[in-house]
Design a protein around this motif. Structure first.
Motif, PDB file in Angstrom:
ATOM      1  N   LEU A 196       0.922  -1.180   0.087  1.00 41.86           N
ATOM      2  CA  LEU A 196      -0.016   0.024  -0.097  1.00 41.86           C
ATOM      3  C   LEU A 196       0.883   1.510  -0.034  1.00 41.86           C
ATOM      4  O   LEU A 196       0.720   2.262  -0.556  1.00 41.86           O
ATOM      5  CB  LEU A 196      -0.820   0.258   1.459  1.00 41.86           C
ATOM      6  N   ASP A 197       2.068   1.281   0.660  1.00 41.35           N
ATOM      7  CA  ASP A 197       2.983   2.350   0.914  1.00 41.35           C
ATOM      8  C   ASP A 197       4.116   1.537   0.967  1.00 41.35           C
ATOM      9  O   ASP A 197       4.814   1.020   1.868  1.00 41.35           O
ATOM     10  CB  ASP A 197       2.729   3.047   1.843  1.00 41.35           C
ATOM     11  N   ALA A 198       5.071   1.877  -0.175  1.00 41.43           N
ATOM     12  CA  ALA A 198       6.368   0.919  -0.319  1.00 41.43           C
ATOM     13  C   ALA A 198       7.467   1.593   0.937  1.00 41.43           C
ATOM     14  O   ALA A 198       8.425   0.965   1.295  1.00 41.43           O
ATOM     15  CB  ALA A 198       6.942   1.325  -1.397  1.00 41.43           C
ATOM     16  N   SER A 199       7.054   2.848   1.404  1.00 42.12           N
ATOM     17  CA  SER A 199       8.058   3.564   2.614  1.00 42.12           C
ATOM     18  C   SER A 199       7.535   2.737   3.822  1.00 42.12           C
ATOM     19  O   SER A 199       8.473   3.192   4.827  1.00 42.12           O
ATOM     20  CB  SER A 199       7.765   4.998   2.391  1.00 42.12           C
ATOM     21  N   ASP A 200       6.428   2.057   3.928  1.00 43.40           N
ATOM     22  CA  ASP A 200       5.795   1.727   5.150  1.00 43.40           C
ATOM     23  C   ASP A 200       5.272   0.528   4.855  1.00 43.40           C
ATOM     24  O   ASP A 200       4.013   0.272   5.007  1.00 43.40           O
ATOM     25  CB  ASP A 200       5.111   2.855   6.076  1.00 43.40           C
ATOM     26  N   PRO A 201       5.754  -0.800   4.680  1.00 41.31           N
ATOM     27  CA  PRO A 201       5.249  -2.089   4.555  1.00 41.31           C
ATOM     28  C   PRO A 201       4.150  -2.355   5.537  1.00 41.31           C
ATOM     29  O   PRO A 201       3.370  -3.361   5.263  1.00 41.31           O
ATOM     30  CB  PRO A 201       6.323  -2.991   4.287  1.00 41.31           C
ATOM     31  N   ARG A 202       4.384  -1.889   6.687  1.00 37.38           N
ATOM     32  CA  ARG A 202       3.585  -2.399   7.911  1.00 37.38           C
ATOM     33  C   ARG A 202       2.070  -2.166   7.490  1.00 37.38           C
ATOM     34  O   ARG A 202       1.314  -2.641   8.113  1.00 37.38           O
ATOM     35  CB  ARG A 202       4.115  -1.594   9.207  1.00 37.38           C
ATOM     36  N   ARG A 203       1.813  -1.004   6.638  1.00 36.51           N
ATOM     37  CA  ARG A 203       0.357  -0.748   6.375  1.00 36.51           C
ATOM     38  C   ARG A 203      -0.231  -1.888   5.307  1.00 36.51           C
ATOM     39  O   ARG A 203      -1.545  -2.040   5.363  1.00 36.51           O
ATOM     40  CB  ARG A 203       0.463   0.551   5.485  1.00 36.51           C
ATOM     41  N   GLY A 204       0.542  -2.768   4.764  1.00 37.08           N
ATOM     42  CA  GLY A 204      -0.051  -4.012   4.225  1.00 37.08           C
ATOM     43  C   GLY A 204       0.006  -3.859   2.750  1.00 37.08           C
ATOM     44  O   GLY A 204       0.486  -3.029   2.172  1.00 37.08           O
ATOM     45  N   VAL A 205      -0.679  -4.818   1.973  1.00 37.10           N
ATOM     46  CA  VAL A 205      -0.487  -4.949   0.595  1.00 37.10           C
ATOM     47  C   VAL A 205      -1.923  -4.478   0.019  1.00 37.10           C
ATOM     48  O   VAL A 205      -3.166  -4.746   0.534  1.00 37.10           O
ATOM     49  CB  VAL A 205      -0.442  -6.446   0.364  1.00 37.10           C
ATOM     50  N   HIS A 206      -1.944  -4.136  -1.054  1.00 37.67           N
ATOM     51  CA  HIS A 206      -3.088  -3.655  -1.735  1.00 37.67           C
ATOM     52  C   HIS A 206      -4.065  -4.631  -1.853  1.00 37.67           C
ATOM     53  O   HIS A 206      -3.717  -5.737  -2.336  1.00 37.67           O
ATOM     54  CB  HIS A 206      -2.804  -3.109  -3.324  1.00 37.67           C
ATOM     55  N   GLY A 207      -5.410  -4.344  -1.576  1.00 39.34           N
ATOM     56  CA  GLY A 207      -6.461  -5.355  -1.750  1.00 39.34           C
ATOM     57  C   GLY A 207      -6.800  -6.231  -0.485  1.00 39.34           C
ATOM     58  O   GLY A 207      -7.704  -7.007  -0.388  1.00 39.34           O
ATOM     59  N   ALA A 208      -5.554  -6.233   0.265  1.00 36.63           N
ATOM     60  CA  ALA A 208      -5.736  -7.084   1.546  1.00 36.63           C
ATOM     61  C   ALA A 208      -5.637  -6.173   3.077  1.00 36.63           C
ATOM     62  O   ALA A 208      -5.306  -6.852   3.932  1.00 36.63           O
ATOM     63  CB  ALA A 208      -4.832  -8.130   1.546  1.00 36.63           C
ATOM     64  N   ALA A 209      -5.212  -5.104   2.786  1.00 38.15           N
ATOM     65  CA  ALA A 209      -4.951  -4.308   3.876  1.00 38.15           C
ATOM     66  C   ALA A 209      -6.374  -4.004   4.750  1.00 38.15           C
ATOM     67  O   ALA A 209      -7.097  -3.627   4.224  1.00 38.15           O
ATOM     68  CB  ALA A 209      -4.267  -3.024   3.510  1.00 38.15           C
ATOM     69  N   PRO A 210      -6.087  -4.303   5.857  1.00 33.25           N
ATOM     70  CA  PRO A 210      -7.264  -3.898   6.982  1.00 33.25           C
ATOM     71  C   PRO A 210      -7.872  -2.246   6.794  1.00 33.25           C
ATOM     72  O   PRO A 210      -8.940  -2.180   6.512  1.00 33.25           O
ATOM     73  CB  PRO A 210      -6.876  -4.149   8.230  1.00 33.25           C
ATOM     74  N   GLU A 211      -6.900  -1.400   6.382  1.00 34.80           N
ATOM     75  CA  GLU A 211      -7.294  -0.042   6.541  1.00 34.80           C
ATOM     76  C   GLU A 211      -8.223   0.221   5.162  1.00 34.80           C
ATOM     77  O   GLU A 211      -8.693   1.210   5.198  1.00 34.80           O
ATOM     78  CB  GLU A 211      -6.304   1.129   6.428  1.00 34.80           C
ATOM     79  N   GLN A 212      -8.263  -0.602   4.149  1.00 37.03           N
ATOM     80  CA  GLN A 212      -8.929  -0.389   2.975  1.00 37.03           C
ATOM     81  C   GLN A 212     -10.279  -1.129   3.178  1.00 37.03           C
ATOM     82  O   GLN A 212     -11.242  -0.804   2.581  1.00 37.03           O
ATOM     83  CB  GLN A 212      -8.151  -1.171   1.848  1.00 37.03           C
ATOM     84  N   LEU A 213     -10.308  -2.379   3.850  1.00 39.86           N
ATOM     85  CA  LEU A 213     -11.491  -3.414   4.028  1.00 39.86           C
ATOM     86  C   LEU A 213     -12.319  -3.155   5.086  1.00 39.86           C
ATOM     87  O   LEU A 213     -13.526  -3.576   5.236  1.00 39.86           O
ATOM     88  CB  LEU A 213     -10.968  -4.775   4.044  1.00 39.86           C
ATOM     89  N   VAL A 214     -11.857  -2.328   6.213  1.00 43.99           N
ATOM     90  CA  VAL A 214     -12.511  -2.179   7.426  1.00 43.99           C
ATOM     91  C   VAL A 214     -12.848  -0.884   7.905  1.00 43.99           C
ATOM     92  O   VAL A 214     -11.615  -0.301   7.867  1.00 43.99           O
ATOM     93  CB  VAL A 214     -11.893  -3.104   8.504  1.00 43.99           C
ATOM     94  N   VAL A 215     -13.885  -0.555   8.077  1.00 39.14           N
ATOM     95  CA  VAL A 215     -14.317   0.750   8.685  1.00 39.14           C
ATOM     96  C   VAL A 215     -15.083   0.795   9.715  1.00 39.14           C
ATOM     97  O   VAL A 215     -15.908   0.113   9.925  1.00 39.14           O
ATOM     98  CB  VAL A 215     -15.016   1.736   7.646  1.00 39.14           C
ATOM     99  N   ASP A 216     -14.424   1.475  11.025  1.00 38.50           N
ATOM    100  CA  ASP A 216     -15.166   1.275  12.415  1.00 38.50           C
ATOM    101  C   ASP A 216     -15.429  -0.182  12.825  1.00 38.50           C
ATOM    102  O   ASP A 216     -16.596  -0.264  13.172  1.00 38.50           O
ATOM    103  CB  ASP A 216     -16.490   2.077  12.101  1.00 38.50           C
ATOM    104  N   GLY A 217     -14.499  -1.002  12.318  1.00 35.07           N
ATOM    105  CA  GLY A 217     -14.705  -2.431  12.810  1.00 35.07           C
ATOM    106  C   GLY A 217     -15.659  -3.272  12.090  1.00 35.07           C
ATOM    107  O   GLY A 217     -15.916  -4.497  12.244  1.00 35.07           O
ATOM    108  N   ARG A 218     -16.168  -2.507  10.869  1.00 34.31           N
ATOM    109  CA  ARG A 218     -17.106  -3.368  10.011  1.00 34.31           C
ATOM    110  C   ARG A 218     -16.255  -3.619   8.737  1.00 34.31           C
ATOM    111  O   ARG A 218     -15.832  -2.763   7.850  1.00 34.31           O
ATOM    112  CB  ARG A 218     -18.327  -2.642   9.886  1.00 34.31           C
ATOM    113  N   VAL A 219     -16.400  -4.864   8.136  1.00 35.78           N
ATOM    114  CA  VAL A 219     -15.980  -5.244   6.728  1.00 35.78           C
ATOM    115  C   VAL A 219     -16.747  -4.666   5.908  1.00 35.78           C
ATOM    116  O   VAL A 219     -17.830  -4.799   5.784  1.00 35.78           O
ATOM    117  CB  VAL A 219     -15.851  -6.837   6.625  1.00 35.78           C
TER     118      VAL A 219
END
Length: 554
Positions: free
Chosen positions: A147-170
């Motif tokens: 998701l961000d090459a400078s910060d791999p901890r954010r995850g991978v496109h399409g599987a990152a929780p910050e993309q798929l989950v909002v306020d605890g809801r998928v």
């Protein structure tokens, strides 16, 4: 078959008969507010279900169109479009939608309306604002970029929780993945979302596999004659891409590959044109275009070109991954180091695929890649990412299930890839090497726009009189045109001019009784070695894999 996320229905998406209750805002060139009085009077079409296609960039939008093609002809379904504007590449989407005849709704109106299904081929954007069940689909194969090459901890496109989950809801109601590898990634990084995932295969891969038997048809449509090899350069976008690392590679290929034996095509990620503009691409590649580069439009045609290819030079983008899946000889000139995680399918492919050395001999590397290609080796590495399932059927069934609508009896499948509309420049000037052996002359040509010319025995410039660059006409030892005598008079460097059924030299006339199908400019190049050495006229002319036998006399 189980359909993830289909148990809980989003608000406002239950069974509804056409025309019942309050009418929805129309999808039109001129937007009408949803709360406008008597809004229904603007409509011509009625529908039982409303689908919202959420576009973000050109690759995602083209994948949306592939999925929507499976609904084509179903008059019960109305499709609206909107743009998330959550990307730097949205200008390309506007151009594509205009070409498709689509009038996108403003996002603020799209989130105010209720839909029976929302489709998105990107996990980015505020999809949680939509009032519809969301079907998330992939828009590439084998990439898995950070998701961000400078910060791999954010995850991978399409599987990152910050993309798929909002306020605890998928957010997605259902997620379609191309194979077991992306499913495993989802299970590792976002287990809650993985519970809604379904292995659906890949629509583009399915189209490519189905197109393979039509390879000769695509080659003819692209102007590739028998025995001509097509080398395709493909680049993803960004600083780690092939084009960023080796911007002159198309020119180098055209300068190094014999023009009568090879063609070169370029398939560039649509985000490059969306970010920089098509004009900027043509501006940077002007010499390659003048030399005959097949520059594939960003919206369509890459599948046809890939199907017709004999060798692909790529990077960590999807097109190179598809080439490996199709068993097309593949060379990698960039691997996306730092942009993709170490367990990415694209890096597994990079570890096994041969490298292209931009500083090495171009022709030898390509011939070696084709000769030493081992079918099945690279294709086996793509299998975990590209499940062998009927992707069209899974997509279609999932969409109708989420809409709570019975599919029509006539099943729509994926369409064959379109042949691109290419504005190819046919080079009119070449640097030619003529090798004479007895009565035979072998000609090897390279486009003058990219060839590095150094005077040498047996080498010369040849051009047609319609060559737009006067420098090449002035430098040509061989010219072809309607009036050979006038060409000799007009251009002092010209030694032989051919046209009108004859050839003229500084020392006389050569009669062409039968050219044997040999184009005039090639005939002139075949005559030149004998004229310079005082030898006999050629009896056989070899060009690429073709043989010509002109009948000539002095």
């Amino acid at each position: 078959m189980w359909y993830p996320g289909s148990g809980q229905r989003a608000a406002g998406s239950g069974q509804r008969a056409a025309g019942s209750g309050r009418r929805r805002a129309p999808v039109a060139a001129v937007s009408v507010p949803a709360d406008a009085p008597d809004v229904g009077r603007w409509d011509t079409f009625a529908a039982e279900r409303r689908v919202l296609a959420v576009a973000r960039n050109v690759p995602a939008t083209t994948r949306l169109m592939d999925a929507l093609s499976l609904l084509r002809g179903d008059r019960r379904v109305e499709v609206a479009f909107t743009l998330t504007r959550s990307t730097a590449f949205h200008p390309g989407d506007h151009e594509l939608m205009s070409d498709l005849g689509v009038h996108p709704m403003p996002w603020r109106e799209a989130v105010a309306e209720r839909f029976d299904l929302a489709l998105s081929a990107s996990a980015n954007g505020p999809l949680h604002e939509l009032r519809a069940p969301v079907l998330l689909m992939p828009h590439g194969a084998g990439q898995h970029k950070y998701l961000d090459a400078s910060d791999p901890r954010r995850g991978v496109h399409g599987a990152a929780p910050e993309q798929l989950v909002v306020d605890g809801r998928v957010v997605p109601t259902a997620i379609l993945v191309t194979g077991e590898a992306p499913l495993a990634l989802l299970r590792r990084d976002c287990p809650g979302a993985a519970a809604r995932a379904l292995v659906a295969g890949d629509l583009s891969h399915q189209q490519l596999v189905a197109a393979a038997p039509d390879r000769d048809r695509y080659r003819r449509a692209l102007g590739l004659g028998p025995g001509v090899r097509l080398v395709t350069v493909t680049s993803t976008w960004g600083p780690a891409s092939l084009l960023a690392r080796h911007p002159d590679l198309p020119e180098r290929l055209l300068a190094s590959l014999p023009a009568d034996e090879y063609r070169v095509a370029a398939v560039l990620h649509p985000n490059i044109a969306a970010r920089h503009g098509s004009w900027q691409i043509r501006h940077r590649a002007v010499d390659a275009i003048d030399a005959g580069l097949l520059l594939v439009p960003p919206h369509e045609g890459w599948q046809a070109v890939l199907t017709a290819s004999d060798c692909v030079i790529g990077d960590h983008g999807s097109v190179g991954f598809y080439a490996a899946a199709l068993d097309i000889p593949l060379l990698l000139a960039a691997t996306g180091d730092g942009e993709v995680p170490p367990d990415s399918p694209s890096l597994a492919l990079a570890a096994a695929a041969p490298r292209f050395d931009p500083g090495g001999g171009v022709l030898a590397q390509i011939e070696d890649a084709i000769a030493k290609h081992r079918p099945g080796v690279l294709r086996g590495l793509t299998g975990p990412s590209l499940a062998e399932v009927d992707a069209a059927r899974v997509y279609r069934d999932t969409m109708y299930r989420l809409m709570r609508l019975t599919p029509p009896p006539r099943e729509r499948g994926s369409r064959a890839p379109a042949v691109p509309r290419l504005d190819r420049t046919e080079p009119l000037s070449h640097v030619v090497t003529a090798e004479r052996t007895g009565g035979a002359v072998r000609l090897t040509r390279f486009p003058a726009a990219t060839a590095e010319y150094a005077p040498a025995p047996g080498r010369h410039h040849a051009a047609g009189e319609d060559e737009p660059d006067p420098r090449f006409r002035r430098a040509a030892a061989v010219l072809a045109g309607r009036d050979p005598a006038a060409l000799l008079e007009r251009y002092p460097a010209c030694e032989v001019a051919v046209g009108g059924g004859g050839a003229r030299t500084r020392h006389g006339v050569i009669r062409v009784e039968d050219g044997g199908g040999l184009p005039d400019v090639l005939l002139g190049s075949a005559l030149l070695p004998g004229l310079r050495s005082g030898g006999p006229l050629p009896e056989v002319v070899l060009v690429g894999g073709r043989e010509f036998r002109p009948r000539l006399s002095r």
